[in-house]
Each structure stands twice: as C-alpha cells, then as structure tokens.
Motif scaffolding. Structure first.
Motif, PDB file in Angstrom:
ATOM      1  N   UNK A  47       0.853  -1.186   0.000  1.00  0.00           N
ATOM      2  CA  UNK A  47       0.000   0.000   0.000  1.00  0.00           C
ATOM      3  C   UNK A  47       0.889   1.236   0.000  1.00  0.00           C
ATOM      4  N   UNK A  48       0.523   2.235  -0.790  1.00  0.00           N
ATOM      5  CA  UNK A  48       1.204   3.527  -0.761  1.00  0.00           C
ATOM      6  C   UNK A  48       0.235   4.571  -0.238  1.00  0.00           C
ATOM      7  N   UNK A  49       0.709   5.417   0.639  1.00  0.00           N
ATOM      8  CA  UNK A  49      -0.146   6.464   1.194  1.00  0.00           C
ATOM      9  C   UNK A  49       0.629   7.766   1.271  1.00  0.00           C
ATOM     10  N   UNK A  50      -0.103   8.836   1.421  1.00  0.00           N
ATOM     11  CA  UNK A  50       0.483  10.174   1.459  1.00  0.00           C
ATOM     12  C   UNK A  50       0.017  10.860   2.736  1.00  0.00           C
ATOM     13  N   UNK A  51       0.964  11.250   3.571  1.00  0.00           N
ATOM     14  CA  UNK A  51       0.638  11.884   4.838  1.00  0.00           C
ATOM     15  C   UNK A  51       1.160  13.314   4.863  1.00  0.00           C
ATOM     16  N   UNK A  52       0.438  14.216   5.530  1.00  0.00           N
ATOM     17  CA  UNK A  52       0.953  15.585   5.650  1.00  0.00           C
ATOM     18  C   UNK A  52       2.206  15.608   6.504  1.00  0.00           C
ATOM     19  N   UNK A  53       3.084  16.530   6.206  1.00  0.00           N
ATOM     20  CA  UNK A  53       4.337  16.665   6.942  1.00  0.00           C
ATOM     21  C   UNK A  53       4.524  18.122   7.356  1.00  0.00           C
ATOM     22  N   UNK A  54       3.684  18.607   8.280  1.00  0.00           N
ATOM     23  CA  UNK A  54       3.730  20.026   8.663  1.00  0.00           C
ATOM     24  C   UNK A  54       4.979  20.374   9.461  1.00  0.00           C
ATOM     25  N   UNK A  55       5.317  21.640   9.441  1.00  0.00           N
ATOM     26  CA  UNK A  55       6.441  22.160  10.215  1.00  0.00           C
ATOM     27  C   UNK A  55       5.936  23.323  11.060  1.00  0.00           C
ATOM     28  N   UNK A  56       6.793  23.814  11.947  1.00  0.00           N
ATOM     29  CA  UNK A  56       6.412  24.942  12.800  1.00  0.00           C
ATOM     30  C   UNK A  56       5.968  26.111  11.913  1.00  0.00           C
ATOM     31  N   UNK A  57       4.859  26.710  12.264  1.00  0.00           N
ATOM     32  CA  UNK A  57       4.271  27.768  11.447  1.00  0.00           C
ATOM     33  C   UNK A  57       3.137  27.271  10.576  1.00  0.00           C
ATOM     34  N   UNK A  58       2.885  25.980  10.620  1.00  0.00           N
ATOM     35  CA  UNK A  58       1.844  25.365   9.787  1.00  0.00           C
ATOM     36  C   UNK A  58       0.464  25.954  10.062  1.00  0.00           C
ATOM     37  N   UNK A  59       0.194  26.313  11.310  1.00  0.00           N
ATOM     38  CA  UNK A  59      -1.137  26.807  11.664  1.00  0.00           C
ATOM     39  C   UNK A  59      -1.497  28.077  10.891  1.00  0.00           C
ATOM     40  N   UNK A  60      -0.503  28.871  10.550  1.00  0.00           N
ATOM     41  CA  UNK A  60      -0.794  30.077   9.771  1.00  0.00           C
ATOM     42  C   UNK A  60      -1.393  29.714   8.413  1.00  0.00           C
ATOM     43  N   UNK A  61      -0.953  28.588   7.838  1.00  0.00           N
ATOM     44  CA  UNK A  61      -1.498  28.133   6.557  1.00  0.00           C
ATOM     45  C   UNK A  61      -2.946  27.688   6.711  1.00  0.00           C
ATOM     46  N   UNK A  62      -3.210  26.875   7.741  1.00  0.00           N
ATOM     47  CA  UNK A  62      -4.576  26.378   7.917  1.00  0.00           C
ATOM     48  C   UNK A  62      -5.527  27.509   8.344  1.00  0.00           C
ATOM     49  N   UNK A  63      -5.021  28.465   9.109  1.00  0.00           N
ATOM     50  CA  UNK A  63      -5.857  29.619   9.463  1.00  0.00           C
ATOM     51  C   UNK A  63      -6.249  30.404   8.209  1.00  0.00           C
ATOM     52  N   UNK A  64      -5.293  30.535   7.286  1.00  0.00           N
ATOM     53  CA  UNK A  64      -5.578  31.258   6.043  1.00  0.00           C
ATOM     54  C   UNK A  64      -6.578  30.481   5.181  1.00  0.00           C
ATOM     55  N   UNK A  65      -6.493  29.159   5.185  1.00  0.00           N
ATOM     56  CA  UNK A  65      -7.474  28.338   4.469  1.00  0.00           C
ATOM     57  C   UNK A  65      -8.866  28.611   5.024  1.00  0.00           C
ATOM     58  N   UNK A  66      -8.972  28.680   6.346  1.00  0.00           N
ATOM     59  CA  UNK A  66     -10.264  28.954   6.975  1.00  0.00           C
ATOM     60  C   UNK A  66     -10.774  30.357   6.622  1.00  0.00           C
ATOM     61  N   UNK A  67      -9.874  31.315   6.532  1.00  0.00           N
ATOM     62  CA  UNK A  67     -10.271  32.685   6.179  1.00  0.00           C
ATOM     63  C   UNK A  67     -10.842  32.738   4.761  1.00  0.00           C
TER      64      UNK A  67
END
Length: 399
Positions: free
Chosen positions: A342-362
């Motif tokens: 099986x091959x899968x793809x997982x997110x690999x966030x780094x410090x500061x990642x929340x700013x990206x997800x906050x912007x997605x929500x905006x």
C-alpha cells in the motif's frame, strides 16, 4: 448532470465522517473517491485462503476512548458491540539487528535530570525536537524518542509542530481505553460508506471542479458530471491544490505549501510456529529504511501473526523490502504469506503550519466550500473527525 445537496471529494475517514453528518441532516450526499477502495488511512487487509478470517491493519491501527467523535458515529450506526480489546503487549526497538526493550536504551540519569522541564516549557511555536529534546535529554531524544515519534507519524518527526503530535481529550469511562474492532478498523468504514443518504463512487477521477449556476460542478475524467450547492474537499493537500485551482487560485497555492510524505507499506502474515520473536505491539527501528513495523499481536490469532512495515519513500523494490522484513522477523522470505502493498500520502507540517490552515479557513469562510483532512489540528483519527465536525457546523449554519 446529476444533482446532489452536497459533494464530498475523498472517501477517507475525514470525507466519510463529514458525509455522515450531512446525510443525517437529510441532505443527499455524493462521495467521490479516486482509488478503487474507500477508507484512506483506514485499511484493514482481510486475508483469504488458509488465512481466511485473519486481518492486518496497513494504516491506522488503534482507537481510544478519548475519540468521542468516532465513538459517537459508532453509536449512531450500532457498532459498539464490535469493539475488541487489544492485548497489552509493548513496543520493542530494533538496535543493530537485535530486538531490545525501550527501557534498555534509555539513560535514566539524563531523563531524571531533564524531565522537570515538562512543567515549564510550552509547546506553542516549538518543534517536536526542540520541545521533547529538552524534556527527555538530547541523548535520550536522539536514541529513543526521535525514532519512537517517527514511528507514531510514519515520517521524520523532528520538525513536526510539537502541539500537533498529541492532543489531550476527555475520555469516555464507559469504553475501554484502547480498542480495535472485529474484522479490523475498516468495519467503521464499511458502515459509514453504506449509510442512508450517501452515494459513494469509487474509481472516480475528478478532471475539473468549477463554480456553476447552482454552486459547484464536478466533472469526472470519463465525462460524467455532478452538481451541488456545497462542495467538500477531503483529499491530501496536493490533490486539493489541483482540485481548487479553478475555483480559488489562492487556496490552491496554500495547499501546495503543505508538505507531504509518501509512505510505502508492506504487510504479510506468518504462521505462528515459524516465528521466535516474543509477542509485541510493534518494532521501532534505529537507522533503518522503515519507520515502524506494527504487529497484529495486539489481537491474537490461533494460527497466524502479522506485521505491517511502514517503509520510507524510495525504500527499494518489493523483493528487497521483503528480504529486510524476513531478516527482521528472523524467518525466510518464503515464510511471508499473502504479501500486500500500500502507498499512502501523509501531511508533513512544520512549525508555522497553523498560519497556513488559518488562512485556508479565512478564504473559505462565508463560502459553501469546506475543507477537511488530517492536517489541521493533528493526524490522529479523532483529529480528522473533529475537523469534519467543525466544518459541518459551519455547513449547517449556512443552510
């Protein structure tokens, strides 16, 4: 063009939990899945032939009584009697080709000299390495904790945001602390995907997503089209970047900034009599080309034991992987039965990642476009469901 009340792209636990909330509200919900199976990181491989009745988890493998969102879905679908207790077996470490206990690799003087910092250090803004390295001591971290954290998330954990690794949640005292399900965790997926009000289409490669007169238009590579006033993206960031390119270029650019890791999993069953290794929850390696080997020993079987090896991307050809698996398990390659990949793809966030997800929500705020997945609050099963529930609440507010 077929009409639905909502279209969900992605049939992992994130997409299916959202679809179940939507369908429970009386909305006719379509779920499109590119692959030939539903479940995403829920993947219980069920063996056949002589090993019929034996299953092995290739993805997520444990649920906890703190997963109240998951338990709520299970209660809704009458699944609580399917809960199966896990045997209390421990993880081992692979050190210089030898199986060792975790405690044998720890420096307790260093641990006792550093552990007090857990009461003063804050996780916010820290990486896993910077936060836990100061709590357990640098040598302990490099020798034991870094490989253990790598095993937890099936990737290099050092740069991962410390506040995304473990999330503390209240527990359901009427449910056992850790559990799986009869037939494997895919039992949940079987129920969620068959729920009333949900139409699931697998092998559905989306060619285009656009805004239309009634909301969103989704066209498949084969030419079939669907339309709905509400659209949910429940796919890995690279796929979401491609899907959102026409409807929101800025959102698409944000998705491309979220790093991902490809994992190559190899699972196999071995007859009990051919294994001399003690029962264990799994193996945490040091300096190997795999992140972990998760065992089926947590749910004993009369005739078989099973292991899922989560290899790093580019871990080599299958033959080479099987040779390494056999060497670690101290069996012959031909002793590995019903090998599955099986091959899968997982997110690999780094410090500061929340700013990206906050912007997605905006960007999505105020729109009938919803985004869910395992890269918001964390990667655990419950993190996915919590995110889907949060987006669903925004969804219902717009009804």
């Amino acid at each position: 063009m077929k009409q639905f009340d909502a279209i969900v792209i992605g049939a992992g636990i994130s997409g299916l939990s959202f679809a179940n909330y939507s369908a429970a509200a009386g909305l006719n919900t379509l779920v499109l899945e590119k692959s030939g199976r539903v479940g995403g990181c829920f993947h219980s491989h069920r063996f056949d032939g002589e090993a019929a009745g034996f299953w092995l988890e290739l993805g997520a493998h444990t649920c906890y009584n703190s997963y109240q969102g998951l338990i709520g879905l299970m209660e809704r679908h009458g699944m609580m009697e399917s809960i199966l207790a896990r045997e209390k077996v421990s993880f081992k470490m692979l050190v210089d080709n030898e199986i060792k206990s975790i405690t044998s690799q720890l420096s307790f003087p260093e641990l006792f000299g550093s552990a007090w910092r857990i009461f003063t250090l804050k996780k916010e803004g820290e990486s896993v390495a910077s936060y836990y390295g100061r709590i357990v001591g640098r040598k302990n971290y490099d020798r034991v904790f870094a490989p253990a954290f790598n095993a937890v998330i099936s990737q290099r954990a050092n740069d991962f945001p410390a506040d995304m690794l473990f999330n503390k949640r209240p527990r359901r005292k009427d449910v056992i602390k850790s559990f799986t399900l009869q037939g494997g965790l895919n039992t949940v997926i079987d129920k969620l995907s068959a729920a009333a009000g949900i139409t699931v289409v697998t092998g559905a490669e989306v060619a285009r997503v656009a805004q239309g007169g009634k909301g969103y238009v989704v066209e498949l590579a084969g030419g079939e089209g669907f339309e709905a006033p509400r659209l949910v993206l429940a796919t890995p960031p690279p796929a979401s970047a491609q899907l959102s390119g026409e409807i929101s270029p800025e959102l698409s650019r944000l998705f491309t900034q979220i790093k991902v890791e490809n994992i190559e999993t190899v699972g196999a069953a071995v007859k009990k009599g051919k294994l001399t290794l003690p029962s264990m929850a799994g193996i945490i390696p040091i300096g190997e080309n795999f992140y972990s080997a998760v065992s089926r020993d947590t749910v004993p079987h009369d005739s078989y034991r099973g292991f899922s090896f989560h290899f790093k991307s580019g871990g080599g050809a299958l033959e080479a992987k099987l040779k390494r698996v056999a060497a670690v398990l101290r069996v012959k390659p031909e002793d590995l039965e019903q090998v599955v990949q099986r091959e899968s793809q997982l997110p690999s966030p780094v410090v500061g990642h929340k700013a990206l997800t906050d912007r997605i929500d905006q960007i999505t705020s105020g729109q009938k476009l919803y985004v869910t997945g395992n890269y918001f609050a964390g990667m655990a099963i419950e993190d996915c469901i919590v995110r889907s529930r949060k987006e669903y609440e925004r969804f219902t507010a717009a009804l």
